[in-house]
Scaffold this motif. Structure first.
Motif, PDB file in Angstrom:
ATOM      1  N   UNK A 185     -39.896  -0.342 -20.015  1.00  0.00           N
ATOM      2  CA  UNK A 185     -40.389  -1.722 -19.884  1.00  0.00           C
ATOM      3  C   UNK A 185     -41.596  -1.781 -18.955  1.00  0.00           C
ATOM      4  N   UNK A 186     -41.562  -0.996 -17.862  1.00  0.00           N
ATOM      5  CA  UNK A 186     -42.705  -0.976 -16.938  1.00  0.00           C
ATOM      6  C   UNK A 186     -43.936  -0.417 -17.646  1.00  0.00           C
ATOM      7  N   UNK A 187     -43.767   0.686 -18.368  1.00  0.00           N
ATOM      8  CA  UNK A 187     -44.886   1.287 -19.094  1.00  0.00           C
ATOM      9  C   UNK A 187     -45.414   0.324 -20.155  1.00  0.00           C
ATOM     10  N   UNK A 229     -38.739   7.453  -8.989  1.00  0.00           N
ATOM     11  CA  UNK A 229     -38.979   6.447 -10.031  1.00  0.00           C
ATOM     12  C   UNK A 229     -40.458   6.372 -10.381  1.00  0.00           C
ATOM     13  N   UNK A 230     -41.330   6.509  -9.384  1.00  0.00           N
ATOM     14  CA  UNK A 230     -42.754   6.573  -9.709  1.00  0.00           C
ATOM     15  C   UNK A 230     -43.068   7.867 -10.467  1.00  0.00           C
ATOM     16  N   UNK A 231     -42.442   8.967 -10.025  1.00  0.00           N
ATOM     17  CA  UNK A 231     -42.699  10.266 -10.641  1.00  0.00           C
ATOM     18  C   UNK A 231     -42.339  10.260 -12.123  1.00  0.00           C
ATOM     19  N   UNK A 232     -41.256   9.584 -12.464  1.00  0.00           N
ATOM     20  CA  UNK A 232     -40.844   9.484 -13.869  1.00  0.00           C
ATOM     21  C   UNK A 232     -41.988   8.922 -14.712  1.00  0.00           C
ATOM     22  N   UNK A 233     -42.557   7.815 -14.254  1.00  0.00           N
ATOM     23  CA  UNK A 233     -43.651   7.176 -15.015  1.00  0.00           C
ATOM     24  C   UNK A 233     -44.927   7.986 -14.929  1.00  0.00           C
ATOM     25  N   UNK A 234     -45.198   8.538 -13.759  1.00  0.00           N
ATOM     26  CA  UNK A 234     -46.440   9.277 -13.548  1.00  0.00           C
ATOM     27  C   UNK A 234     -46.531  10.498 -14.456  1.00  0.00           C
ATOM     28  N   UNK A 235     -45.468  11.280 -14.491  1.00  0.00           N
ATOM     29  CA  UNK A 235     -45.469  12.478 -15.338  1.00  0.00           C
ATOM     30  C   UNK A 235     -45.619  12.080 -16.803  1.00  0.00           C
ATOM     31  N   UNK A 287     -46.031   8.957 -31.343  1.00  0.00           N
ATOM     32  CA  UNK A 287     -46.390   9.184 -29.939  1.00  0.00           C
ATOM     33  C   UNK A 287     -45.428   8.448 -29.004  1.00  0.00           C
ATOM     34  N   UNK A 288     -44.932   7.277 -29.428  1.00  0.00           N
ATOM     35  CA  UNK A 288     -43.955   6.580 -28.591  1.00  0.00           C
ATOM     36  C   UNK A 288     -42.653   7.378 -28.491  1.00  0.00           C
ATOM     37  N   UNK A 289     -42.252   8.005 -29.574  1.00  0.00           N
ATOM     38  CA  UNK A 289     -41.044   8.831 -29.532  1.00  0.00           C
ATOM     39  C   UNK A 289     -41.205  10.003 -28.573  1.00  0.00           C
ATOM     40  N   UNK A 290     -42.391  10.634 -28.593  1.00  0.00           N
ATOM     41  CA  UNK A 290     -42.643  11.740 -27.667  1.00  0.00           C
ATOM     42  C   UNK A 290     -42.642  11.231 -26.231  1.00  0.00           C
ATOM     43  N   UNK A 291     -43.266  10.081 -25.992  1.00  0.00           N
ATOM     44  CA  UNK A 291     -43.274   9.468 -24.665  1.00  0.00           C
ATOM     45  C   UNK A 291     -41.838   9.255 -24.168  1.00  0.00           C
ATOM     46  N   UNK A 292     -40.991   8.705 -25.027  1.00  0.00           N
ATOM     47  CA  UNK A 292     -39.611   8.424 -24.640  1.00  0.00           C
ATOM     48  C   UNK A 292     -38.845   9.704 -24.342  1.00  0.00           C
ATOM     49  N   UNK A 293     -39.114  10.755 -25.109  1.00  0.00           N
ATOM     50  CA  UNK A 293     -38.420  12.022 -24.893  1.00  0.00           C
ATOM     51  C   UNK A 293     -38.833  12.635 -23.550  1.00  0.00           C
ATOM     52  N   UNK A 328     -31.888   2.974 -16.399  1.00  0.00           N
ATOM     53  CA  UNK A 328     -33.161   3.447 -15.870  1.00  0.00           C
ATOM     54  C   UNK A 328     -34.169   3.782 -16.968  1.00  0.00           C
ATOM     55  N   UNK A 329     -33.722   4.348 -18.080  1.00  0.00           N
ATOM     56  CA  UNK A 329     -34.657   4.703 -19.146  1.00  0.00           C
ATOM     57  C   UNK A 329     -35.357   3.464 -19.695  1.00  0.00           C
ATOM     58  N   UNK A 330     -34.581   2.437 -20.027  1.00  0.00           N
ATOM     59  CA  UNK A 330     -35.182   1.218 -20.560  1.00  0.00           C
ATOM     60  C   UNK A 330     -36.030   0.517 -19.503  1.00  0.00           C
ATOM     61  N   UNK A 331     -35.592   0.545 -18.262  1.00  0.00           N
ATOM     62  CA  UNK A 331     -36.371  -0.072 -17.180  1.00  0.00           C
ATOM     63  C   UNK A 331     -37.744   0.579 -17.055  1.00  0.00           C
TER      64      UNK A 331
END
Length: 311
Positions: free
Chosen positions: A245-247, A185-191, A213-219, A239-242
């Motif tokens: 939301x953290x970001x 879960x950290x790795x998802x945000x970190x990458x 840029x937000x669309x690229x981030x989400x992808x 998990x994607x929305x969670x």
């Protein structure tokens, strides 16, 4: 506890200093100008959570002089993992736990290969901190927490002892139900954060506010989650929305450390971030075009700034 911190940068320097200040027996492993500054002037940490200046810090380059540790915290950059594992070898006693608080998802496999699951543990560090100058750590923001545990998610005395030591040091820490999921879960945000802030050379605020840029981030985020699921990770249904939301809750000025490495001309951890997602995607037949784009765009800076670079 007898704790040895291998890598006295933002992560190791900050959390090791907190533990030292609370009275734990901590030895730092460092080198070069940073080591000499700590030996001569002590270790200084500037933080909104409380500044520290620790004199007479135990700090060395040679782990053969230390003896066995209860816990070894590895906090080096990913390209230095193999060297750190060898550095840790003289520190191992029968029940020593070795925890990687590095970025990425591959360090635990390296620890198991080197020392078996008897010693290897999993860890996650959430903090934005760096070496401001030799002997000085700068903690940015208020985020500073640790998660750690046995890789088979059993309870252990060494994990509980470290949790108690963190509590004494006023470090926010936990032993999660599933440390492997916590690492991912950290790795998802970190990458995602590393990819976008480094690629755009911008902090996260403008990136998430601009639609393209937000669309690229989400992808990028979605591809990492798909790879994790294919690896057998059990994420929540949302998990994607969670993770978005953290970001979205991060300070607008926040950047990933890889962005700073690019700016300073240092090697990048991109092979362990988007590069690993691309490799795993191929192995698992999961498309990862956004991460492939990031990896290709930053590949020429992998080993530091090339002399031909125009930045």
């Amino acid at each position: 506890m007898r704790i040895v911190v291998i890598g006295t940068g933002g992560v190791g320097g900050y959390f090791g200093a907190r533990l030292t200040e609370a009275g734990e027996n901590v030895t730092f492993v460092a080198r070069g100008a940073h080591l000499e500054a700590i030996k001569s002037r002590g270790l200084t940490v500037y933080s909104a959570l409380g500044d520290m200046h620790l004199k007479d810090v135990q700090c060395t380059e040679n782990t053969r002089d230390i003896g066995h540790a209860d816990i070894v915290m590895i906090a080096v950059k990913l390209w230095a993992t193999d060297e750190a594992i060898q550095t840790a070898k003289p520190l191992l006693g029968k029940n020593t736990g070795i925890i990687s608080f590095q970025n990425g998802i591959l360090a635990e496999e390296s620890l198991i290969a080197a020392y078996s699951s008897q010693h290897a543990m999993g860890g996650v560090a959430n903090i934005a901190a760096l070496i401001e100058e030799p002997g000085v750590i700068r903690h940015n923001g208020n985020m500073a927490s640790l998660a750690f545990g046995e890789l088979n998610n059993t309870q252990s005395e060494r994990a509980q002892s470290l949790l108690t030591a963190c509590s004494r040091a006023n470090i926010k820490a936990e032993i999660p139900d599933d440390i492997n999921r916590a690492i991912w879960e950290k790795y998802i945000r970190l990458v995602t954060m590393s990819a976008m802030t480094t690629l755009c050379r911008m902090p996260i605020g403008p990136i998430r506010d601009e639609v393209h840029t937000r669309n690229l981030l989400s992808q990028i985020l979605a591809e990492i989650i798909d790879v994790g699921k294919a690896k057998g990770l059990k994420f929540s249904d949302n998990v994607l929305q969670e993770q978005l939301d953290i970001i979205d809750g991060y300070p607008p000025s926040m950047v990933a450390s890889m962005c700073g490495d690019l700016r300073r001309g240092y090697p990048l951890e991109v092979p362990w971030f988007s590069g690993t997602i691309v490799r795993l995607g191929k192995e698992l037949n999961i498309p990862t075009p956004a991460n492939g784009f990031v990896y290709a765009a930053l590949k020429l800076f992998e080993h530091g700034r090339p002399i031909e670079a125009q930045i």
